[in-house]
Design an enzyme around this catalytic site. Structure first.
Site, PDB file in Angstrom:
ATOM      1  N   PHE A 168      44.619  41.618  41.057  1.00 21.81           N
ATOM      2  CA  PHE A 168      44.693  40.167  41.265  1.00 21.81           C
ATOM      3  C   PHE A 168      45.149  39.794  42.665  1.00 21.81           C
ATOM      4  CE2 PHE A 168      49.227  40.806  40.397  1.00 21.81           C
ATOM      5  CZ  PHE A 168      49.806  39.902  41.275  1.00 21.81           C
ATOM      6  N   LYS A 192      34.113  44.552  38.835  1.00 20.49           N
ATOM      7  CA  LYS A 192      34.895  43.967  37.736  1.00 20.49           C
ATOM      8  C   LYS A 192      36.184  43.438  38.384  1.00 20.49           C
ATOM      9  CE  LYS A 192      37.997  44.222  35.174  1.00 20.49           C
ATOM     10  NZ  LYS A 192      39.100  43.231  35.164  1.00 20.49           N
ATOM     11  N   GLU A 195      40.980  39.544  35.993  1.00 20.04           N
ATOM     12  CA  GLU A 195      40.743  38.368  35.153  1.00 20.04           C
ATOM     13  C   GLU A 195      41.682  37.223  35.523  1.00 20.04           C
ATOM     14  OE1 GLU A 195      41.886  41.276  34.431  1.00 20.04           O
ATOM     15  OE2 GLU A 195      43.313  41.305  32.764  1.00 20.04           O
ATOM     16  N   SER A 245      47.657  48.896  39.454  1.00 18.71           N
ATOM     17  CA  SER A 245      48.965  49.511  39.242  1.00 18.71           C
ATOM     18  C   SER A 245      48.811  51.009  38.948  1.00 18.71           C
ATOM     19  CB  SER A 245      49.675  48.807  38.089  1.00 18.71           C
ATOM     20  OG  SER A 245      48.867  48.895  36.932  1.00 18.71           O
ATOM     21  N   CYS A 300      50.508  45.170  48.090  1.00 17.36           N
ATOM     22  CA  CYS A 300      50.827  46.589  47.865  1.00 17.36           C
ATOM     23  C   CYS A 300      51.453  47.201  49.102  1.00 17.36           C
ATOM     24  CB  CYS A 300      49.578  47.355  47.488  1.00 17.36           C
ATOM     25  SG  CYS A 300      48.392  47.396  48.819  1.00 17.36           S
ATOM     26  N   GLU A 400      58.157  49.642  40.918  1.00 20.75           N
ATOM     27  CA  GLU A 400      57.550  48.597  41.742  1.00 20.75           C
ATOM     28  C   GLU A 400      57.880  47.235  41.116  1.00 20.75           C
ATOM     29  OE1 GLU A 400      53.215  48.293  41.620  1.00 20.75           O
ATOM     30  OE2 GLU A 400      53.225  47.795  43.749  1.00 20.75           O
TER      31      GLU A 400
HETATM   32  P1  NAD Z   1      46.520  46.016  37.154  1.00 20.73           P
HETATM   33  O1  NAD Z   1      46.631  47.502  37.178  1.00 20.73           O
HETATM   34  O2  NAD Z   1      47.190  45.279  36.073  1.00 20.73           O
HETATM   35  O3  NAD Z   1      44.976  45.572  37.115  1.00 20.73           O
HETATM   36  C1  NAD Z   1      44.032  46.111  38.009  1.00 20.73           C
HETATM   37  C2  NAD Z   1      42.658  46.078  37.341  1.00 20.73           C
HETATM   38  O4  NAD Z   1      42.686  46.907  36.176  1.00 20.73           O
HETATM   39  C3  NAD Z   1      42.255  44.685  36.878  1.00 20.73           C
HETATM   40  O5  NAD Z   1      40.876  44.490  37.150  1.00 20.73           O
HETATM   41  C4  NAD Z   1      42.532  44.716  35.384  1.00 20.73           C
HETATM   42  O6  NAD Z   1      41.654  43.888  34.644  1.00 20.73           O
HETATM   43  C5  NAD Z   1      42.308  46.167  35.024  1.00 20.73           C
HETATM   44  N1  NAD Z   1      43.143  46.602  33.898  1.00 20.73           N
HETATM   45  C6  NAD Z   1      44.369  46.140  33.567  1.00 20.73           C
HETATM   46  N2  NAD Z   1      44.826  46.777  32.485  1.00 20.73           N
HETATM   47  C7  NAD Z   1      43.883  47.661  32.126  1.00 20.73           C
HETATM   48  C8  NAD Z   1      43.780  48.626  31.070  1.00 20.73           C
HETATM   49  N3  NAD Z   1      44.761  48.792  30.183  1.00 20.73           N
HETATM   50  N4  NAD Z   1      42.674  49.381  31.003  1.00 20.73           N
HETATM   51  C9  NAD Z   1      41.679  49.223  31.899  1.00 20.73           C
HETATM   52  N5  NAD Z   1      41.721  48.326  32.911  1.00 20.73           N
HETATM   53  C10 NAD Z   1      42.812  47.556  33.026  1.00 20.73           C
HETATM   54  O7  NAD Z   1      47.014  45.522  38.597  1.00 20.73           O
HETATM   55  P2  NAD Z   1      47.262  44.030  39.074  1.00 20.73           P
HETATM   56  O8  NAD Z   1      48.485  43.511  38.418  1.00 20.73           O
HETATM   57  O9  NAD Z   1      46.013  43.254  38.992  1.00 20.73           O
HETATM   58  O10 NAD Z   1      47.546  44.273  40.629  1.00 20.73           O
HETATM   59  C11 NAD Z   1      48.798  44.612  41.142  1.00 20.73           C
HETATM   60  C12 NAD Z   1      48.933  46.108  41.296  1.00 20.73           C
HETATM   61  O11 NAD Z   1      47.902  46.602  42.168  1.00 20.73           O
HETATM   62  C13 NAD Z   1      50.242  46.507  41.952  1.00 20.73           C
HETATM   63  O12 NAD Z   1      50.719  47.654  41.307  1.00 20.73           O
HETATM   64  C14 NAD Z   1      49.847  46.815  43.385  1.00 20.73           C
HETATM   65  O13 NAD Z   1      50.682  47.712  44.062  1.00 20.73           O
HETATM   66  C15 NAD Z   1      48.499  47.411  43.178  1.00 20.73           C
HETATM   67  N6  NAD Z   1      47.714  47.352  44.394  1.00 20.73           N
HETATM   68  C16 NAD Z   1      47.547  48.510  45.084  1.00 20.73           C
HETATM   69  C17 NAD Z   1      46.848  48.498  46.265  1.00 20.73           C
HETATM   70  C18 NAD Z   1      46.648  49.765  47.036  1.00 20.73           C
HETATM   71  O14 NAD Z   1      45.880  49.739  47.978  1.00 20.73           O
HETATM   72  N7  NAD Z   1      47.271  50.872  46.691  1.00 20.73           N
HETATM   73  C19 NAD Z   1      46.292  47.307  46.740  1.00 20.73           C
HETATM   74  C20 NAD Z   1      46.466  46.139  46.008  1.00 20.73           C
HETATM   75  C21 NAD Z   1      47.179  46.178  44.818  1.00 20.73           C
END
Ligand code: NAD
Length: 516
Positions: A168, A192, A195, A245, A300, A400
């Site tokens: 997000f 994808k 959401e 994450s 991040c 985090e």
């Molecule tokens: P998230 O892991 O909750 O979601 C990321 C994606 O995975 C979304 O599209 C979501 O719909 C999907 N998703 C969520 N739960 C899922 C599941 N159980 N099974 C399959 N898919 C699932 O992350 P977020 O809250 O959207 O974003 C924040 C996180 O992203 C933080 O941990 C941040 O550090 C990380 N991030 C990392 C970088 C990097 O370059 N390392 C960059 C940006 C964000």
């Protein structure tokens, strides 16, 4: 320059039971309204109200999206480089002209300040610009006469349908870390998005169409775990680029690999800033504020821990506290310093770490809970928060937080700081602040982290260097964008060639081919 977003196909004209518009999919070059299936809420975080719903793809929609991308692949892969390059160039031009529209869409669903959203678009644009030069990067190699009359050369070909799953916090930039390169290289993409802020991706799909990209080359599939699992397991999908994450990144890496796919899964972070006693503490305080509270800490590469090498901690805390007092928190559309958090649920989770830290013995120097923003009582607010003496055993230190909570940990030496950073589970970004070149050079060599800043707090590499962390911040062998991005989205062939003629033919020989 237009700032209007009124005509964009970001929402379904048919409303669901809630009376709210529904953000749909983009399949086969067309906006697909929701078919009345499952949905999730989308909020405007600054007013704290649900403004839309987003469609959550079902099996039929997943199949339709992937099938469309698979159908489009052979034609796009066979399209000449010149024509592909022209489309990517056009996309770059349109995006540059209309980036303000995209920034406003991001702010309306994510909450970040519009100028910060524009910064995100600009960093995505950098990757588009890199991708315009793809013919040079995708050139093969050629060695003449490796054996008598035999030449060897290599080519790079696209993979097919590739899936991108994004978080997000950067609804435009993170997808753009991948899709410009994937598309330029001749792949077709199914994105994808998160959401929580799904509209940016539909806007970008429209722009691709306007740029002349054939239908099916760029697809947006809105959804949750069902859509993600569809991409991870579908036999047509050749590769997965994920950002999110760490627990989900691990799951993505394992599941996609088990299904025979190439995968790069970028995870969470806990980025430390090591402040040596010789550093300019005014510069450090400014940078700690910028990197800790920019985008409400939802980056991040945000700095979430300042390791203050004594005796600087007291003075530095005083300077940071003074600066926090001047920060303006409010609706990102009005250009404050900091906007709201993305959802109430996320805000509450971030706030819970303040209790955790306090219970574990930390001092709450500035408490952002209970902040009031005039005229916007319902927004998902959490003010900038500063914690001191955070125990390194506390979950507030080891996990985090992903919000505007900056922790100070006091250390006695450079070495104690380096050991702490190197013992952490994550390895995304880190920074050292010092005027001692020797110490900085030692730091860059000894630190177990993928991206390092020397007096630079958010060292996100430019597009021609690749982005990615170590340890629990990246699963897979390839970082995002740069040359590694092109390698990820192509596979190489090596061709050994001889044009038979009597002079080099060599006759019958059953031995293993050797070169002479
Ligand atoms: P998230 O892991 O909750 O979601 C990321 C994606 O995975 C979304 O599209 C979501 O719909 C999907 N998703 C969520 N739960 C899922 C599941 N159980 N099974 C399959 N898919 C699932 O992350 P977020 O809250 O959207 O974003 C924040 C996180 O992203 C933080 O941990 C941040 O550090 C990380 N991030 C990392 C970088 C990097 O370059 N390392 C960059 C940006 C964000």
């Amino acid at each position: 320059m237009s700032h209007s977003t009124e005509n964009l196909p970001v929402a379904d004209p048919f409303v669901e039971e809630s009376g709210l518009p529904v953000v749909g999919h983009w399949i086969d070059g067309t906006y697909h309204a929701s078919r009345g299936g499952r949905t999730a809420p989308v909020y405007d975080p600054a007013i704290g109200k649900q403004t839309k719903e987003v469609a959550l793809a079902d099996e039929a929609e997943i199949e339709a999206a992937i099938a469309s991308a698979a159908r489009a692949f052979p034609g796009w892969a066979a399209t000449s480089m010149t024509k592909r390059q022209a489309v990517v160039f056009r996309f770059r031009e349109l995006l540059n002209e209309r980036k303000h529209e995209l920034a406003e869409i991001i702010t309306s669903e994510h909450g970040k300040v519009v100028s910060d959203a524009l910064g995100e678009v600009q960093r995505g644009l950098e990757v588009v610009e890199l991708a315009t030069g793809f013919p040079h990067i995708l050139k093969g190699e050629y060695s003449e006469n490796v054996s008598t009359g035999i030449d060897v050369y290599s080519t790079k070909q696209p993979l097919g349908v590739v899936g991108i799953i994004s978080p997000f916090n950067f609804p435009a930039m993170v997808p753009m870390w991948f899709f410009p390169i994937a598309i330029a290289a001749g792949n077709t993409v199914v994105l994808k998005p998160s959401e929580k802020d799904p509209s940016a991706s539909i806007w970008m799909a429209e722009l691709w169409k306007e740029a002349g990209l054939p239908d099916g080359v760029f697809t947006v599939l809105q959804g949750d775990k069902v859509a993600v699992d569809g991409l991870l397991t579908h036999p047509e999908v050749q590769a997965i680029s994920f950002v999110g994450s760490t627990p989900i990144a691990k799951y993505i890496y394992e599941t996609a690999a088990k299904h025979g796919k190439r995968v790069q899964a970028l995870g969470g972070a806990k980025n430390h800033m090591l402040v040596l006693p010789d550093a300019d503490l005014d510069l450090v305080a400014d940078q700690a504020i910028n990197s800790g509270f920019g985008s409400a800490g939802e980056r991040c590469m945000a700095i979430s821990v300042v390791l203050a090498v004594e005796p600087v901690a007291d003075e530095l805390i005083e300077k940071i506290t003074e600066r926090i007092g001047k920060l303006r928190v409010g609706d990102g559309r009005r250009e404050p310093d900091m906007g709201p958090l993305v959802t109430a649920q996320h805000r509450d989770k971030v706030a819970s770490y303040i209790d955790i830290a306090a219970d574990d013995g930390a001092t709450v120097v500035v408490d952002g809970r209970g902040i009031e923003v005039e005229g916007a009582d319902e927004g998902f607010w959490l003010g900038p928060t500063l914690l001191d003496n955070v125990p390194t055993t506390s979950r507030a230190y080891t996990e985090e937080i992903f919000g505007p909570v900056l922790s100070i940990v006091r250390v006695e030496s450079y070495q104690e700081g380096v050991d702490l950073i190197n013992s952490g589970a994550f390895g995304n970004g880190t920074a050292i602040f010092t005027n001692d070149g020797g110490a900085a050079r030692r730091f860059q060599n000894e630190i177990q982290v993928g991206m390092i800043g020397i007096n630079v707090p958010i060292p996100v590499p430019v597009a021609y260097y690749s982005f990615g962390g170590w340890k629990n911040s990246l699963f897979g062998d390839s970082k995002a964008y740069g040359i590694q991005g092109f390698d990820f989205f192509t596979r190489q062939k090596a061709i050994t060639s001889r044009w038979l003629d009597p002079a080099t033919h060599g006759g019958i020989n059953l031995g293993f081919p050797k070169n002479d």
